[in-house]
Design a protein around this motif. Sequence first.
Motif, mmCIF file in Angstrom:
data_model
loop_
_atom_site.group_PDB
_atom_site.id
_atom_site.type_symbol
_atom_site.label_atom_id
_atom_site.label_comp_id
_atom_site.label_asym_id
_atom_site.label_seq_id
_atom_site.Cartn_x
_atom_site.Cartn_y
_atom_site.Cartn_z
ATOM 1 N N ASN A 1 0.806 -1.223 0.000
ATOM 2 C CA ASN A 1 0.000 0.000 0.000
ATOM 3 C C ASN A 1 0.837 1.271 0.000
ATOM 4 O O ASN A 1 1.939 1.307 0.562
ATOM 5 N N LEU A 2 0.280 2.298 -0.622
ATOM 6 C CA LEU A 2 0.835 3.639 -0.570
ATOM 7 C C LEU A 2 -0.088 4.516 0.274
ATOM 8 O O LEU A 2 -1.253 4.202 0.482
ATOM 9 N N GLY B 1 -5.521 10.852 5.894
ATOM 10 C CA GLY B 1 -4.846 10.551 4.654
ATOM 11 C C GLY B 1 -5.489 9.311 4.043
ATOM 12 O O GLY B 1 -6.274 8.627 4.695
ATOM 13 N N ASP B 2 -5.161 9.009 2.798
ATOM 14 C CA ASP B 2 -5.732 7.872 2.099
ATOM 15 C C ASP B 2 -4.690 6.769 1.942
ATOM 16 O O ASP B 2 -3.516 7.039 1.655
ATOM 17 N N ILE B 3 -5.140 5.532 2.116
ATOM 18 C CA ILE B 3 -4.304 4.351 1.877
ATOM 19 C C ILE B 3 -4.769 3.716 0.569
ATOM 20 O O ILE B 3 -5.956 3.426 0.391
ATOM 21 N N ILE B 4 -3.809 3.506 -0.349
ATOM 22 C CA ILE B 4 -4.118 3.005 -1.684
ATOM 23 C C ILE B 4 -3.398 1.682 -1.908
ATOM 24 O O ILE B 4 -2.163 1.611 -1.795
ATOM 25 N N LYS B 5 -4.139 0.648 -2.240
ATOM 26 C CA LYS B 5 -3.554 -0.657 -2.527
ATOM 27 C C LYS B 5 -2.947 -0.627 -3.935
ATOM 28 O O LYS B 5 -3.582 -0.158 -4.873
ATOM 29 N N VAL B 6 -1.735 -1.177 -4.086
ATOM 30 C CA VAL B 6 -1.042 -1.057 -5.376
ATOM 31 C C VAL B 6 -0.663 -2.405 -5.980
ATOM 32 O O VAL B 6 0.011 -2.458 -7.008
ATOM 33 N N ASP B 7 -1.062 -3.521 -5.357
ATOM 34 C CA ASP B 7 -0.757 -4.799 -6.008
ATOM 35 C C ASP B 7 -1.972 -5.710 -5.999
ATOM 36 O O ASP B 7 -3.054 -5.305 -5.562
#
Length: 361
Positions: A334-335, A355-361
């Motif tokens: 995550n980013l 803030g936002d947590i973004i999954k990247v995989d």
Amino acid sequence: MAKKVILHFDPELSVNKEGKHVRDGLSTVLNTGDNLWLSCDERTTIERLTQQQDGSFGDHTSFCLSDYLQLPDSTNSEIDIEGMGMENNYLWLIGSHSLKRKKPRKHDSVAKQMKRLAQVKSDPNRYLLARVPIYKDDKTGDYVICKECPDPANPGKMLWAAQLQGSENSNELYEELRNDEHIGPFMHIPGKDNGFDIEGLATSGNKLYLGLRGPVLRGWAIVLEVELEEAGEGFLKLKQLKPGRPYKKHFLHLKGKGIRELRIMGNDMYILAGPTMDLDGVIAVYRWRNAVTIEDETMVHTADLERLCEVAHGHGEETGKDKAEGLAVYDEHNLMVVFDSPKDDRKVGEHSVTGDIIKVD
């Protein structure tokens, strides 16, 4: 919908002398273990938060960079910190290096508004590219910065704070870029006008990658690659990387977007990209595979970039709000994104923000 994480700031440390709260101007974020390092663009400080048992971040500590570095204007003007990175037990920081144009004020006469719009100024502290030692305190488990200390990885070696040689209106990198065929013509243009504006920093070994919000050339954004060497007495100098110049250029076709932040995970570079000028527009995260393994300058076409997702941004009645500015590696999957000028529904109480947590995989 992105997962949220709450950032709690100490009310005693959060408001600058102009009355702006740190949560309203977040410009970069870096994750080091259980700590988040953040900056607000209108300060000379960096902020450290520590992860709490409920997953939020708090226990706010503020570090004034004038205690560690030779700021040309001390604490009298902002650094406009737009990037942080950690490598080899150093915390690296960079200012925007950009000029700024004054805003017209509606209550003024038309003549005064036009006069303000013609005024361009430079803040002396913006021309900062520096490092400060950082180490993990065994007693608290928190990372701390200092002016000098033994290297935790090699106690016989000393680490010390240092910065790129410069002055109140320039530095060595800025002077080199004045003569660049792509960037030089934009050096006298304010950042918000597609002028020169650094808004990202990522580290890999001895390499520093600098992401430019502007200029964007026919849809192509620019990443500069530099390396720094010791110059004695708390100063650094640029290493020659190409015949006749101390930097490499990488062009990325982000379809007109400028770079807001850079992060590296493994060999891949993650790019937060959005409008270069002062307007609302799509903000997205891209992945540039194996970026840190590339030795030569390169042109990275759109087809060679992965567009991972869009990021929330203000529009309509909320124009000018929720401007994604900071990107951190939250964990291996995550980013994390933090925002300048957050919308009201992003604010929590008087001194916290999400803030936002973004999954990247």
